[in-house]
Structures are given as C-alpha cells and as structure tokens.
Design a protein around this motif. Structure first.
Motif, PDB file in Angstrom:
ATOM      1  N   ALA A   1      -1.804   6.045   0.243  1.00 21.86           N
ATOM      2  CA  ALA A   1      -2.901   5.084   0.086  1.00 21.86           C
ATOM      3  C   ALA A   1      -2.495   3.935  -0.835  1.00 21.86           C
ATOM      4  CB  ALA A   1      -4.148   5.783  -0.446  1.00 21.86           C
ATOM      5  N   ALA A   2      -1.775   4.271  -1.896  1.00 22.30           N
ATOM      6  CA  ALA A   2      -1.310   3.232  -2.828  1.00 22.30           C
ATOM      7  C   ALA A   2      -0.272   2.337  -2.164  1.00 22.30           C
ATOM      8  CB  ALA A   2      -0.728   3.879  -4.094  1.00 22.30           C
ATOM      9  N   MET A   3       0.626   2.933  -1.370  1.00 21.04           N
ATOM     10  CA  MET A   3       1.614   2.126  -0.646  1.00 21.04           C
ATOM     11  C   MET A   3       0.917   1.168   0.318  1.00 21.04           C
ATOM     12  SD  MET A   3       5.015   4.356   0.336  1.00 21.04           S
ATOM     13  CE  MET A   3       4.202   5.807   1.014  1.00 21.04           C
ATOM     14  N   ALA A   4      -0.052   1.677   1.049  1.00 23.80           N
ATOM     15  CA  ALA A   4      -0.757   0.850   2.031  1.00 23.80           C
ATOM     16  C   ALA A   4      -1.448  -0.327   1.361  1.00 23.80           C
ATOM     17  CB  ALA A   4      -1.775   1.701   2.789  1.00 23.80           C
ATOM     18  N   GLN A   5      -2.088  -0.075   0.219  1.00 25.43           N
ATOM     19  CA  GLN A   5      -2.812  -1.138  -0.480  1.00 25.43           C
ATOM     20  C   GLN A   5      -1.859  -2.193  -1.028  1.00 25.43           C
ATOM     21  OE1 GLN A   5      -5.179   0.172  -3.828  1.00 25.43           O
ATOM     22  NE2 GLN A   5      -6.437  -1.657  -3.774  1.00 25.43           N
ATOM     23  N   ARG A   6      -0.759  -1.741  -1.646  1.00 20.38           N
ATOM     24  CA  ARG A   6       0.166  -2.701  -2.239  1.00 20.38           C
ATOM     25  C   ARG A   6       0.938  -3.479  -1.178  1.00 20.38           C
ATOM     26  NH1 ARG A   6       3.783   0.021  -3.165  1.00 20.38           N
ATOM     27  NH2 ARG A   6       5.096  -0.994  -1.607  1.00 20.38           N
ATOM     28  N   ALA A   7       1.426  -2.769  -0.160  1.00 22.08           N
ATOM     29  CA  ALA A   7       2.237  -3.414   0.876  1.00 22.08           C
ATOM     30  C   ALA A   7       1.387  -4.192   1.883  1.00 22.08           C
ATOM     31  CB  ALA A   7       3.080  -2.368   1.604  1.00 22.08           C
ATOM     32  N   ARG A   8       0.072  -3.931   1.895  1.00 21.45           N
ATOM     33  CA  ARG A   8      -0.846  -4.574   2.839  1.00 21.45           C
ATOM     34  C   ARG A   8      -0.521  -4.173   4.276  1.00 21.45           C
ATOM     35  NH1 ARG A   8      -2.029 -10.665   0.363  1.00 21.45           N
ATOM     36  NH2 ARG A   8      -2.069 -10.028  -1.815  1.00 21.45           N
ATOM     37  N   VAL A   9      -0.321  -2.873   4.443  1.00 20.50           N
ATOM     38  CA  VAL A   9      -0.025  -2.293   5.756  1.00 20.50           C
ATOM     39  C   VAL A   9      -1.063  -1.218   6.050  1.00 20.50           C
ATOM     40  CG1 VAL A   9       1.657  -0.969   7.105  1.00 20.50           C
ATOM     41  CG2 VAL A   9       2.443  -2.757   5.542  1.00 20.50           C
ATOM     42  N   PRO A  10      -1.739  -1.251   7.198  1.00 19.32           N
ATOM     43  CA  PRO A  10      -2.759  -0.243   7.515  1.00 19.32           C
ATOM     44  C   PRO A  10      -2.183   1.176   7.537  1.00 19.32           C
ATOM     45  CG  PRO A  10      -2.887  -2.098   9.042  1.00 19.32           C
ATOM     46  CD  PRO A  10      -1.628  -2.279   8.247  1.00 19.32           C
TER      47      PRO A  10
ATOM     48  N   LEU B   1       7.468  -0.481   2.484  1.00 16.41           N
ATOM     49  CA  LEU B   1       6.297   0.292   2.070  1.00 16.41           C
ATOM     50  C   LEU B   1       6.398   0.769   0.621  1.00 16.41           C
ATOM     51  CD1 LEU B   1       5.890   2.302   5.379  1.00 16.41           C
ATOM     52  CD2 LEU B   1       4.306   0.565   4.508  1.00 16.41           C
ATOM     53  N   LEU B   2       7.601   1.062   0.169  1.00 12.73           N
ATOM     54  CA  LEU B   2       7.793   1.548  -1.197  1.00 12.73           C
ATOM     55  C   LEU B   2       7.787   0.430  -2.236  1.00 12.73           C
ATOM     56  CD1 LEU B   2      10.578   4.189  -0.541  1.00 12.73           C
ATOM     57  CD2 LEU B   2       8.344   4.684  -1.572  1.00 12.73           C
ATOM     58  N   GLU B   3       8.313  -0.757  -1.867  1.00 15.66           N
ATOM     59  CA  GLU B   3       8.567  -1.763  -2.889  1.00 15.66           C
ATOM     60  C   GLU B   3       8.051  -3.161  -2.571  1.00 15.66           C
ATOM     61  OE1 GLU B   3      12.787  -1.722  -3.523  1.00 15.66           O
ATOM     62  OE2 GLU B   3      12.859   0.438  -3.861  1.00 15.66           O
ATOM     63  N   GLY B   4       7.738  -3.451  -1.313  1.00 16.55           N
ATOM     64  CA  GLY B   4       7.406  -4.823  -0.928  1.00 16.55           C
ATOM     65  C   GLY B   4       5.940  -5.024  -0.603  1.00 16.55           C
ATOM     66  N   ALA B   5       5.644  -6.208  -0.103  1.00 22.20           N
ATOM     67  CA  ALA B   5       4.274  -6.547   0.302  1.00 22.20           C
ATOM     68  C   ALA B   5       4.325  -7.644   1.355  1.00 22.20           C
ATOM     69  CB  ALA B   5       3.450  -7.014  -0.898  1.00 22.20           C
TER      70      ALA B   5
ATOM     71  N   SER C   1      10.757 -12.948   0.505  1.00 22.30           N
ATOM     72  CA  SER C   1      11.185 -12.387  -0.773  1.00 22.30           C
ATOM     73  C   SER C   1      10.115 -11.510  -1.415  1.00 22.30           C
ATOM     74  CB  SER C   1      11.595 -13.506  -1.739  1.00 22.30           C
ATOM     75  OG  SER C   1      10.528 -14.400  -1.963  1.00 22.30           O
ATOM     76  N   SER C   2       8.877 -11.600  -0.946  1.00 27.06           N
ATOM     77  CA  SER C   2       7.836 -10.681  -1.422  1.00 27.06           C
ATOM     78  C   SER C   2       7.927  -9.329  -0.730  1.00 27.06           C
ATOM     79  CB  SER C   2       6.440 -11.273  -1.177  1.00 27.06           C
ATOM     80  OG  SER C   2       6.245 -12.445  -1.918  1.00 27.06           O
ATOM     81  N   ALA C   3       8.523  -9.325   0.448  1.00 28.44           N
ATOM     82  CA  ALA C   3       8.621  -8.096   1.222  1.00 28.44           C
ATOM     83  C   ALA C   3       9.937  -7.370   1.021  1.00 28.44           C
ATOM     84  CB  ALA C   3       8.428  -8.405   2.712  1.00 28.44           C
TER      85      ALA C   3
END
Length: 202
Positions: A25-34, A79-83, A179-181
């Motif tokens: 859930a935290a990965m999804a919120q930070r990375a902006r991926v459903p 998913l672990l580090e980007g957005a 570079s954000s991703a």
C-alpha cells in the motif's frame, strides 16, 4: 555446480527480498501506481502489465507471458524507489539527466548506436517497429516517434538516415520526469527494454 548469472541473478534475489519486505500500500501511494488484489497495474509501451506482491512476478495481462528479467527488476525498482509524476513538458537527452554523464558512454553504445545501426538505412522498418510499441509520430530528424514507456513517461526516438557521405545517426530523449521514476543506470536499461520490445522481445 550451479552457475549464477551475477548480472541478473544476484540483483534479482536482492530486489525480490526487498520487494517482499515492503508494504504494498505504501509503495502504491508513493509510486502512484494502482494496487488491488495483490497486483500493481501499469501499462508498458501500450501493453497492460501487472506486478504481483510479494513474489515480484511481472506479467503481461494480454497474454499472461512473463516479462524479461531486466523489465521485472526495472518495474520493481520503480515501485520500491521511484514515482510516476507529471512531466513539465520538456524532453531531455540522457546526459541532461542527474548523473547521466556517469553512464553516458555505456548508454551511447547500448542504445543510441544500436538504434542507428539497426534502423539507419530502414526508415519503414523503424516506423513499423515503433508502431509495434504504440509509438506516435513526432516532428524531429528524418523520422521520430514518441513512445509511452510507462504512464506519464515518454521516450522520443529520433533517427537521421545514413547516406554515402554520412553514417546514420540517432538520439533518444526522455520526458523530464524520468528522473523521478528511475536512476541514470535504470534509464539506460529503459533503452534496452524498449529497443528489445521493438523487435518483439518483451
């Protein structure tokens, strides 16, 4: 004795462990991926793809095939580090990315020269290959296409046809939000992934 592919095997085990330990859930919120029902959902070069948690298996939704290993790691790193954030509208060369100069020579050899060598005397083939990965025609060089690498992320491939006097030349540009991703090293892998996909190797 089992032979370990250190180029993929060691990083794969590292990221599988980190991915399984992360909060989806935290990965999804930070990375902006459903994320829903144990799967993250994205679109890669026009094809829907899912990444399952906790096993980090990535598959194309249209045929159920697993992605290549480097794509699997790339999506996990996002998913672990980007957005995935909106672009400001600029397209940047690889060397304009943060730390891009560190890997500039490798990127030129692995991606730019490879693209020029493959398609520099075959513009119709270049157009067909870009269409295979949902490319839309752009207005640069002798031929150019914008490819939807992932949601919000666009790659522009530009080709100048070779002739008797000058060799073919190419350029690859990235939307300014890459570079954000991804890191500069990851963006070099992006080039590999899309050039392989253009040849039908997903």
């Amino acid at each position: 004795m089992e032979v370990v592919d250190n180029k993929v095997g060691v990083p794969m085990e590292h990221y599988k462990s980190a991915f399984a330990a992360a909060d989806p859930a935290a990965m999804a919120q930070r990375a902006r991926v459903p994320y829903e029902n144990g799967h993250f959902s994205l679109t890669l070069l026009g094809r829907p793809v899912t990444v399952s948690w906790p096993d980090m298996v990535s598959r194309f939704a249209d045929d159920g095939a697993e992605t290549a290993s480097n794509t699997r790691i790339l999506l996990a790193r996002l998913l672990l580090e980007g957005a995935l954030v909106p672009s400001a509208g600029q397209m940047l060369a690889y060397t304009d990315m943060p730390w891009g100069n560190v890997y500039a020579q490798q990127f030129r050899g692995r991606c730019i020269l490879r693209m020029a060598g493959t398609y520099g005397s075959d513009l119709p083939g270049f157009a067909a290959a870009c269409a295979r990965v949902s490319g839309a025609a752009a207005q640069s060089g002798d031929a150019s296409f914008d490819l939807p690498f992932l949601p919000e992320l666009t790659v522009r491939l530009i080709l100048w046809e070779g002739d008797e006097e000058f060799p073919a030349a190419a350029q690859i540009l990235f939307s300014d939000n890459f570079s954000s991703a991804f890191s500069a090293e990851d963006i070099a892998v992006v080039g590999d992934v899309l050039l392989n996909a253009m040849k039908g190797r997903w």
